[in-house]
Design a protein around this motif. Sequence first.
Motif, mmCIF file in Angstrom:
data_model
loop_
_atom_site.group_PDB
_atom_site.id
_atom_site.type_symbol
_atom_site.label_atom_id
_atom_site.label_comp_id
_atom_site.label_asym_id
_atom_site.label_seq_id
_atom_site.Cartn_x
_atom_site.Cartn_y
_atom_site.Cartn_z
ATOM 1 N N GLY A 19 -46.985 11.565 13.680
ATOM 2 C CA GLY A 19 -46.507 10.295 13.584
ATOM 3 C C GLY A 19 -46.815 10.010 12.397
ATOM 4 O O GLY A 19 -46.824 8.789 11.682
ATOM 5 N N ASN A 76 -46.291 4.896 17.158
ATOM 6 C CA ASN A 76 -45.077 4.636 16.035
ATOM 7 C C ASN A 76 -45.520 4.015 15.057
ATOM 8 O O ASN A 76 -44.663 3.313 15.058
ATOM 9 C CB ASN A 76 -43.975 4.592 17.047
ATOM 10 N N ASP A 78 -44.952 2.079 11.158
ATOM 11 C CA ASP A 78 -44.215 2.960 9.747
ATOM 12 C C ASP A 78 -44.477 1.626 8.829
ATOM 13 O O ASP A 78 -46.039 0.491 8.963
ATOM 14 C CB ASP A 78 -42.697 1.703 10.036
ATOM 15 N N TRP A 91 -46.205 -1.481 14.085
ATOM 16 C CA TRP A 91 -46.956 -0.169 15.192
ATOM 17 C C TRP A 91 -46.816 -0.801 16.697
ATOM 18 O O TRP A 91 -46.951 -2.071 17.095
ATOM 19 C CB TRP A 91 -48.186 0.213 14.920
ATOM 20 N N GLN A 92 -46.676 -0.066 17.536
ATOM 21 C CA GLN A 92 -46.326 -0.236 19.026
ATOM 22 C C GLN A 92 -47.502 0.229 19.695
ATOM 23 O O GLN A 92 -48.147 0.771 19.600
ATOM 24 C CB GLN A 92 -45.179 1.004 18.939
ATOM 25 N N HIS A 134 -40.594 -1.425 21.208
ATOM 26 C CA HIS A 134 -41.153 0.091 20.863
ATOM 27 C C HIS A 134 -40.472 0.487 20.005
ATOM 28 O O HIS A 134 -39.730 -0.045 19.225
ATOM 29 C CB HIS A 134 -41.299 1.563 21.209
ATOM 30 N N HIS A 135 -41.063 1.425 18.424
ATOM 31 C CA HIS A 135 -40.951 2.217 17.349
ATOM 32 C C HIS A 135 -40.001 1.010 16.028
ATOM 33 O O HIS A 135 -38.411 0.825 15.733
ATOM 34 C CB HIS A 135 -38.786 3.428 17.642
ATOM 35 N N TYR A 150 -36.917 -3.534 15.724
ATOM 36 C CA TYR A 150 -37.370 -2.066 16.384
ATOM 37 C C TYR A 150 -36.894 -2.769 17.933
ATOM 38 O O TYR A 150 -36.221 -3.527 18.029
ATOM 39 C CB TYR A 150 -39.100 -3.058 16.637
ATOM 40 N N GLU A 187 -34.113 5.214 21.572
ATOM 41 C CA GLU A 187 -35.339 4.533 20.647
ATOM 42 C C GLU A 187 -35.334 4.841 19.410
ATOM 43 O O GLU A 187 -36.076 4.285 18.736
ATOM 44 C CB GLU A 187 -36.836 4.021 21.359
ATOM 45 N N PHE A 188 -35.219 5.980 19.488
ATOM 46 C CA PHE A 188 -34.720 5.758 17.184
ATOM 47 C C PHE A 188 -33.925 6.345 17.308
ATOM 48 O O PHE A 188 -33.016 6.498 15.728
ATOM 49 C CB PHE A 188 -34.746 7.838 17.459
ATOM 50 N N HIS A 295 -35.648 13.523 22.514
ATOM 51 C CA HIS A 295 -36.322 12.740 22.603
ATOM 52 C C HIS A 295 -36.660 12.023 23.592
ATOM 53 O O HIS A 295 -35.236 11.404 23.936
ATOM 54 C CB HIS A 295 -35.898 11.591 21.009
#
Length: 298
Positions: A19, A76, A78, A91-92, A134-135, A150, A187-188, A295
């Motif tokens: 990731g 996850n 960023d 992050w998560q 998440h994400h 998020y 989630e994406f 995913h």
Amino acid sequence: YGMPVTNQIKGNDSIGVEGPVIGSDENGNFVIAWQQYFGSGINAESDIFFQRFDSFGNKIGINKKVNDDSNYRQQNPDLTVQKEGSFIITWQDNRNLISKLSDDIYMQTYDKNGNKTGINKKVNEDTSRIDIQHHPLISCDTSGRLCIVYNNFNVNANAYDIYCQLYNKDGSKIGNNLFIVTSVEEEFSQAIAKKDNGDFVVGYVENLFIERVQYLLRFTSSGIPIGSKFRVTSQAPFLEKGISDVKIYKDKIFRVWNDERNGNFDIWVLCKSLVVCCGIGVFSFLIGNVVPQKHGIS
């Protein structure tokens, strides 16, 4: 044009990583962050690490751990890098766990030398220990103001919501968590991009059960909606349209996504006016074929 400036560079010092994300400042110095595992099997956990580089690809310092807790799962990440080199990683994180999936969103700010400024901060304000955040994704404007978007899986409603949180350059919050939309697919599905003046766009995929529809929503720098949501494409409406991203350049929005209208999954791009976004696209074209991937929440 397109010639390598450096050889390929390994960023991590330990094995068991995935990731990676990357961001750069105005001088070309860059930062990468990733998820790094420790342990094995069902008991494996993970931390978030980062590494700084100069514009020639030389490492600056060593790999550094971002999360300030131990023995939990962080994943996850960023990041975004300010123009002068300071950066923020989100992050998560399941340090407050009740179950393996009761995750929150955290962030950490750094100065341009890679030193922490403050401690890990929780982004989401909810107190439910069964919902799953998440994400996260993060974006900043030229003044340094931030936005973290998020997904929140509402267990009781069995639906995905999207929230965002605005921040000043120093990492202080601007208002509370901002609800964006509900009933998104997975989630994406969210994406975010900020303009220089702080206005931002959130993209997402909404589950209408008979089809998955991509929408964009515009907001002012203070989080006030600009107009209503608009559909990215109405072509081939009942075919699969998947993971995507959104970017802003001046007064244009660029949206990219997976699309199976031609049988296999292809990558399509659409450009629309940011000001008159409800009109037809400035252009839309096919880039190429991709292999579809499944995913889910990890």
